[in-house]
Design an enzyme around this catalytic site. Structure first.
Site, short mmCIF file in Angstrom:
data_model
loop_
_atom_site.label_atom_id
_atom_site.label_comp_id
_atom_site.label_asym_id
_atom_site.label_seq_id
_atom_site.Cartn_x
_atom_site.Cartn_y
_atom_site.Cartn_z
N ASP A 1 0.66 -1.28 -0.02
CA ASP A 1 0.05 -0.07 0.16
C ASP A 1 0.77 1.34 -0.01
OD1 ASP A 1 -2.38 1.31 -0.01
OD2 ASP A 1 -2.39 1.51 2.18
N TYR B 1 1.11 5.75 -0.59
CA TYR B 1 0.75 6.93 0.24
C TYR B 1 1.24 8.15 -0.68
CZ TYR B 1 0.45 10.05 4.28
OH TYR B 1 0.24 10.85 5.33
N HIS C 1 -3.86 14.20 0.45
CA HIS C 1 -4.16 13.33 1.60
C HIS C 1 -2.88 13.52 2.37
CE1 HIS C 1 -5.15 10.04 4.03
NE2 HIS C 1 -4.06 9.37 3.77
N ARG D 1 0.49 17.19 12.73
CA ARG D 1 1.83 18.29 13.28
C ARG D 1 1.51 19.64 12.74
NH1 ARG D 1 3.37 13.67 10.12
NH2 ARG D 1 3.57 14.96 8.10
N GLU E 1 -10.48 3.93 3.31
CA GLU E 1 -9.54 4.66 2.49
C GLU E 1 -9.59 4.31 0.95
OE1 GLU E 1 -5.39 3.76 3.60
OE2 GLU E 1 -5.36 5.31 5.34
N GLU F 1 -9.24 3.85 -2.89
CA GLU F 1 -8.03 3.93 -3.24
C GLU F 1 -8.03 2.85 -4.69
OE1 GLU F 1 -4.54 2.05 -1.10
OE2 GLU F 1 -5.51 2.89 0.79
N ASP G 1 -9.17 0.29 1.69
CA ASP G 1 -8.14 -0.16 2.73
C ASP G 1 -8.54 0.28 4.03
OD1 ASP G 1 -5.99 -1.70 3.49
OD2 ASP G 1 -4.47 -0.01 3.28
N ARG H 1 -7.77 3.91 13.23
CA ARG H 1 -7.21 5.31 13.30
C ARG H 1 -6.55 5.16 14.87
NH1 ARG H 1 -5.54 6.56 8.28
NH2 ARG H 1 -7.38 6.99 6.97
N GLN I 1 -3.82 2.67 15.07
CA GLN I 1 -2.77 3.12 14.26
C GLN I 1 -1.85 4.23 14.81
OE1 GLN I 1 -3.77 4.43 10.30
NE2 GLN I 1 -1.62 4.98 9.84
N TYR J 1 2.10 2.98 15.40
CA TYR J 1 2.77 3.11 14.12
C TYR J 1 4.23 3.75 14.50
CZ TYR J 1 2.59 8.44 13.84
OH TYR J 1 2.45 9.75 14.02
N LYS K 1 -4.02 -1.69 9.91
CA LYS K 1 -4.35 -1.80 8.54
C LYS K 1 -4.47 -3.23 7.96
CE LYS K 1 -4.47 1.49 6.45
NZ LYS K 1 -3.57 2.17 5.90
N THR L 1 -8.85 -5.58 3.62
CA THR L 1 -8.75 -4.79 2.59
C THR L 1 -9.79 -5.32 1.56
OG1 THR L 1 -6.60 -4.13 3.19
CG2 THR L 1 -7.27 -3.75 0.79
N THR M 1 -4.66 6.42 -0.09
CA THR M 1 -6.12 7.21 -0.20
C THR M 1 -5.91 8.11 -1.02
OG1 THR M 1 -6.24 6.88 2.24
CG2 THR M 1 -7.54 8.84 1.35
N GLU N 1 -10.11 12.73 7.17
CA GLU N 1 -9.91 13.99 6.53
C GLU N 1 -11.47 14.72 6.48
OE1 GLU N 1 -7.18 14.18 2.80
OE2 GLU N 1 -8.12 11.97 3.07
#
Length: 368
Positions: free
Chosen positions: A99, A101, A106, A115, A167, A169, A199, A203, A206, A210, A219, A223, A308, A322
């Site tokens: 997978d 990114y 996104h 952040r 997600e 995709e 997918d 959250r 994760q 992560y 994850k 899927t 995503t 999002e």
């Protein structure tokens, strides 16, 4: 949407008590290829044996099917089965799953959420398509219920995921393998076609697990993919999005592999987003090149997904994290309901279209 001879996606179906076998969708029917083409490779319960034949065979077979459906339909009619009489299955045996990114919109949204006040993208993001290895054994066909996962939510805290997400995709299905130690060649020589992917993502699990190695249990529980694999030859190609800085040599584009595809994301039957694949920063040929540049082997049945798909507008975001800005801006649904993340009983459907061609759909319902 068009399900005619310009489309002809492949799938695996069963009907009338017979074993699963390969067909192509034509309108609201499925063409039984083993019977129509007198080729036993299509009597198998997956596309793998056919995909392993390679690009020339894919092209020639597509031409033969088109000719059968346009010039010889009176003969072909007896091999066409109405969709309501068939059951659709996972269309290929999944070897490995990667997978990526690859949406700058996104990745930027996630960076802004988690952040704030810093550069949204990590320093490597514009230099390579970031990806991670998934679990091929948890890939399921559209319609399979998705069980809410349990996991660690914090120090000493274990329980059901409370931030269950989607997600939206696009997945790429590998037909022709490579030898160990040899990078992939031309994209179209290896990739058979595309499929829609959801997918599913936990959250809250994760966010705890992560660091420092990335997604794992959050994850790998499910899927979902569409039962239809659309051949590359059917897809409208466009130039990829401009990239700055220019990628290093092995990632430089040699052909246009941007794809003019639009998705619809439906939550309980209501469209909540329309992500545009054309806005993706990294194109699938670059994903394939990066995935194999170190000599990692491709196998027939490998699946790699885009990550995503999100566009620059709010209604083009391909995940609930999002769309709800991590729960701070609930999504308003018809009838007064709201959602931040998925509740038990919710059904998510992702549809796709490309230049008037239908890409099928992938759907799943959350169960406890």
């Amino acid at each position: 949407m068009n399900w005619g001879v310009d489309n002809l996606p492949y799938g695996v179906f069963s009907s009338h008590g017979r074993e699963p076998r390969v067909g192509v969708r034509y309108g609201d029917r499925v063409l039984d290829l083993a019977s129509a083409l007198h080729d036993e490779v299509f009597a198998a319960p997956s596309l793998n044996a056919f995909m392993a034949r390679g690009h020339a065979a894919w092209r020639d077979t597509r031409t033969l099917i088109k000719n059968k459906l346009t010039d010889d339909l009176s003969v072909t009619e007896r091999h066409l089965i109405p969709l309501e009489q068939v059951e659709l299955h996972l269309p290929f045996e999944v070897a490995d799953y990667v997978d990526f990114y690859c949406s700058i919109d996104h990745a930027s949204n996630i960076g802004k959420m988690f952040r704030p006040g810093t550069e949204p993208l990590q320093p490597n993001w514009r230099h390579l398509p970031v990806g991670y290895h998934g679990r091929s054994g948890t890939i399921v066909v559209s319609g399979t219920p998705v069980k809410r996962p349990h996991g660690q939510l914090g120090a000493g805290v274990f329980g059901p995921c409370a931030k269950l997400d989607i997600e939206a995709e696009l997945g790429f299905v590998v037909g022709t393998p490579t030898d160990p130690g040899s990078p992939a060649g031309a994209f179209e020589d290896h990739v058979f076609g595309v499929t829609l992917v959801n997918d599913w993502s936990a959250r809250d699990i994760q966010s705890w697990e992560y660091v420092p190695l990335g997604p794992f249990l959050a994850k790998s529980f499910a899927t979902s993919i569409s039962p239809w694999i659309t051949p590359l030859e059917a897809l409208p190609r466009i130039p990829g999005r401009a990239q700055d800085p220019e990628p290093v040599g092995y990632l430089r584009r040699l052909a246009d592999w941007g794809l003019d595809i639009t998705l619809d994301v439906l939550l309980n039957g209501e469209v909540v987003s329309r992500p545009p694949y054309a806005s993706m920063y990294w194109t699938p040929d670059q994903m394939l090149a990066h995935m194999t540049v170190n000599g990692a082997r491709l196998r027939t049945g490998d699946l790699f997904a885009s990550g995503t798909i999100s566009g620059p507008e709010r209604d083009e975001r391909g995940s609930l994290i999002e769309l709800s800005w991590n729960g701070s801006e609930p999504i308003k649904l018809a009838g007064g309901e709201t959602r931040t993340f998925l509740q038990d009983g919710d059904t998510v459907t992702i549809r796709g279209s490309a230049g008037g061609l239908a890409l099928g759909e992938v759907t799943g319902t959350i169960v406890s």
